[in-house]
Design a protein around this motif. Structure first.
Motif, PDB file in Angstrom:
ATOM      1  N   GLY A  20     -73.894 -50.922   9.740  1.00 38.68           N
ATOM      2  CA  GLY A  20     -74.327 -51.316  11.256  1.00 38.68           C
ATOM      3  C   GLY A  20     -73.579 -50.460  12.172  1.00 38.68           C
ATOM      4  O   GLY A  20     -73.896 -50.309  13.155  1.00 38.68           O
ATOM      5  N   LEU A  21     -72.405 -50.057  11.728  1.00 38.56           N
ATOM      6  CA  LEU A  21     -71.442 -49.398  12.416  1.00 38.56           C
ATOM      7  C   LEU A  21     -71.290 -47.991  12.077  1.00 38.56           C
ATOM      8  O   LEU A  21     -71.060 -46.985  13.026  1.00 38.56           O
ATOM      9  N   GLN A  22     -71.355 -47.795  10.979  1.00 44.33           N
ATOM     10  CA  GLN A  22     -71.227 -46.325  10.222  1.00 44.33           C
ATOM     11  C   GLN A  22     -71.955 -46.298   8.871  1.00 44.33           C
ATOM     12  O   GLN A  22     -72.362 -47.183   8.252  1.00 44.33           O
ATOM     13  N   LYS A  23     -72.594 -44.983   8.789  1.00 42.67           N
ATOM     14  CA  LYS A  23     -73.448 -44.671   7.452  1.00 42.67           C
ATOM     15  C   LYS A  23     -72.370 -44.012   6.707  1.00 42.67           C
ATOM     16  O   LYS A  23     -71.515 -43.111   7.095  1.00 42.67           O
ATOM     17  N   THR A  24     -72.456 -44.159   5.373  1.00 40.05           N
ATOM     18  CA  THR A  24     -71.371 -43.523   4.535  1.00 40.05           C
ATOM     19  C   THR A  24     -72.399 -42.879   3.090  1.00 40.05           C
ATOM     20  O   THR A  24     -73.285 -43.460   2.714  1.00 40.05           O
TER      21      THR A  24
ATOM     22  N   PRO B  70     -70.682 -42.320  12.318  1.00 40.02           N
ATOM     23  CA  PRO B  70     -69.887 -41.152  12.948  1.00 40.02           C
ATOM     24  C   PRO B  70     -68.435 -41.407  12.027  1.00 40.02           C
ATOM     25  O   PRO B  70     -68.061 -42.303  11.556  1.00 40.02           O
ATOM     26  N   PRO B  71     -67.697 -40.234  12.134  1.00 40.98           N
ATOM     27  CA  PRO B  71     -66.295 -40.208  11.459  1.00 40.98           C
ATOM     28  C   PRO B  71     -65.588 -41.708  11.955  1.00 40.98           C
ATOM     29  O   PRO B  71     -65.615 -41.840  12.909  1.00 40.98           O
ATOM     30  N   PRO B  72     -64.733 -41.998  10.878  1.00 39.26           N
ATOM     31  CA  PRO B  72     -63.841 -43.072  11.279  1.00 39.26           C
ATOM     32  C   PRO B  72     -62.819 -42.641  12.160  1.00 39.26           C
ATOM     33  O   PRO B  72     -62.277 -41.672  12.208  1.00 39.26           O
ATOM     34  N   ASP B  73     -62.513 -43.747  13.102  1.00 36.49           N
ATOM     35  CA  ASP B  73     -61.517 -43.593  14.182  1.00 36.49           C
ATOM     36  C   ASP B  73     -60.315 -43.213  13.593  1.00 36.49           C
ATOM     37  O   ASP B  73     -59.507 -42.260  14.263  1.00 36.49           O
ATOM     38  N   LYS B  74     -59.844 -43.577  12.419  1.00 36.64           N
ATOM     39  CA  LYS B  74     -58.579 -43.158  11.885  1.00 36.64           C
ATOM     40  C   LYS B  74     -58.462 -42.026  11.098  1.00 36.64           C
ATOM     41  O   LYS B  74     -57.634 -41.659  10.719  1.00 36.64           O
ATOM     42  N   GLY B  75     -59.815 -41.500  10.892  1.00 40.41           N
ATOM     43  CA  GLY B  75     -60.093 -40.340  10.147  1.00 40.41           C
ATOM     44  C   GLY B  75     -59.926 -40.090   8.216  1.00 40.41           C
ATOM     45  O   GLY B  75     -60.175 -39.271   8.145  1.00 40.41           O
ATOM     46  N   GLY B  76     -59.534 -41.148   7.850  1.00 40.72           N
ATOM     47  CA  GLY B  76     -59.405 -41.177   6.513  1.00 40.72           C
ATOM     48  C   GLY B  76     -58.732 -39.904   5.933  1.00 40.72           C
ATOM     49  O   GLY B  76     -57.806 -39.535   6.660  1.00 40.72           O
ATOM     50  N   TYR B  77     -59.041 -39.443   5.036  1.00 38.00           N
ATOM     51  CA  TYR B  77     -58.093 -38.311   4.372  1.00 38.00           C
ATOM     52  C   TYR B  77     -58.767 -36.997   5.274  1.00 38.00           C
ATOM     53  O   TYR B  77     -58.089 -35.936   5.529  1.00 38.00           O
ATOM     54  N   TRP B  78     -59.740 -37.363   5.935  1.00 42.30           N
ATOM     55  CA  TRP B  78     -60.363 -36.126   6.869  1.00 42.30           C
ATOM     56  C   TRP B  78     -59.383 -35.742   7.923  1.00 42.30           C
ATOM     57  O   TRP B  78     -59.465 -34.544   8.170  1.00 42.30           O
TER      58      TRP B  78
ATOM     59  N   MET C  44     -65.599 -33.506  13.090  1.00 40.25           N
ATOM     60  CA  MET C  44     -64.257 -33.648  13.534  1.00 40.25           C
ATOM     61  C   MET C  44     -63.835 -32.472  14.066  1.00 40.25           C
ATOM     62  O   MET C  44     -63.171 -32.516  15.284  1.00 40.25           O
ATOM     63  N   LEU C  45     -63.877 -31.083  13.553  1.00 43.62           N
ATOM     64  CA  LEU C  45     -63.539 -30.077  14.085  1.00 43.62           C
ATOM     65  C   LEU C  45     -64.125 -29.776  15.403  1.00 43.62           C
ATOM     66  O   LEU C  45     -63.524 -29.227  16.423  1.00 43.62           O
ATOM     67  N   LEU C  46     -65.530 -29.950  15.521  1.00 44.09           N
ATOM     68  CA  LEU C  46     -66.083 -29.625  16.798  1.00 44.09           C
ATOM     69  C   LEU C  46     -65.718 -30.650  17.958  1.00 44.09           C
ATOM     70  O   LEU C  46     -65.642 -30.332  18.972  1.00 44.09           O
TER      71      LEU C  46
END
Length: 181
Positions: free
Chosen positions: A9-13, A25-33, A58-60
Motif C-alpha cells: 500500500g505504501l511501496q511496491k517491491t 518508491p525507493p525507501p527513505d533510508k535507502g537500504g543497500y541502494w 535515486m540517482l535522478l
C-alpha cells in the motif's frame, strides 16, 4: 525464475525467486541502494542490472540531469517493472541485453559504473573476473568510479546456519554444520 510484486500500500517491491530486487518508491533510508550513490555528480552513468529501477530513480533524484544507460538482461523483469513500478517513467536509455556482452561494444566512456547483477539468489561470479573488471575500468573516464554490489555469502549463511563452524584459509571459506541429536 519467479517474478512477483509485493504491494503493502505504501511501496511496491519487485521479488525475484523470493529475494527483493527493487522498491518503488525507493525507501527513505535507502537500504543497500544508498551505498550505491556517488558523492559527486556524474555526467554519464552505466547501470548494469536495472531490475525495477530503484538505483536509477535515486540517482535522478540526487542528480536530475545525469545521463543513465541501464542494461537489464531480463525482458520479463523489465515488463513487470514497467507494469507495476513505472520503470518507463525513469529518464534513462534502457537496453535489454546481457551486460557481459554489452560492455564489449563501442559504448563510450562513463563517469560512474554500477554493477548490480543479482538475479534472485543467482549471482554471476563472472562479475569478479579480471577480464570483466578490467573492461569496466577501461570504460571509466579519468576520475570515474566503479561500484559493485557483491553478495556477502558469509552473512547469508550466518542467518540460515547460525551454529556452523567456519574455517577460512584466505582464498576459500569452508562451512561445517552438524545436525543436532
Amino acid at each position: 525464475m519467479s517474478i512477483t510484486i509485493n504491494d503493502n500500500g505504501l511501496q511496491k517491491t519487485l521479488i525475484v525467486d523470493e529475494l527483493s530486487q527493487s522498491a518503488y518508491p525507493p525507501p527513505d533510508k535507502g537500504g543497500y541502494w544508498r551505498l550505491m550513490m556517488p558523492d559527486r555528480k556524474p555526467d554519464r552513468v552505466l547501470m548494469l542490472g536495472v531490475g525495477g529501477g530503484t538505483i536509477p530513480r535515486m540517482l535522478l533524484e540526487k542528480y536530475p540531469n545525469v545521463k543513465i544507460v541501464g542494461v537489464e538482461i531480463s525482458e520479463a523483469i523489465v515488463n513487470a517493472a514497467i507494469e507495476h513500478l513505472k520503470l518507463d517513467e525513469v529518464n534513462m536509455d534502457l537496453i535489454v541485453a546481457d551486460a557481459f556482452e554489452y560492455v564489449y561494444q563501442d559504448i563510450g566512456k562513463f563517469d560512474f559504473i554500477i554493477v548490480d547483477l543479482f538475479d534472485g539468489f543467482n549471482f554471476p561470479l563472472k562479475c569478479i573476473s579480471p577480464k570483466f573488471v578490467e573492461r569496466l575500468q577501461e570504460l571509466l573516464n579519468k576520475g570515474g568510479e566503479l561500484y559493485m554490489n557483491i553478495p556477502n555469502i558469509d552473512h547469508a549463511l550466518s542467518l540460515i546456519l547460525p551454529t556452523r563452524i567456519k574455517e577460512d584459509n584466505g582464498a576459500n571459506i569452508i562451512y561445517k554444520f552438524t545436525k543436532g541429536a
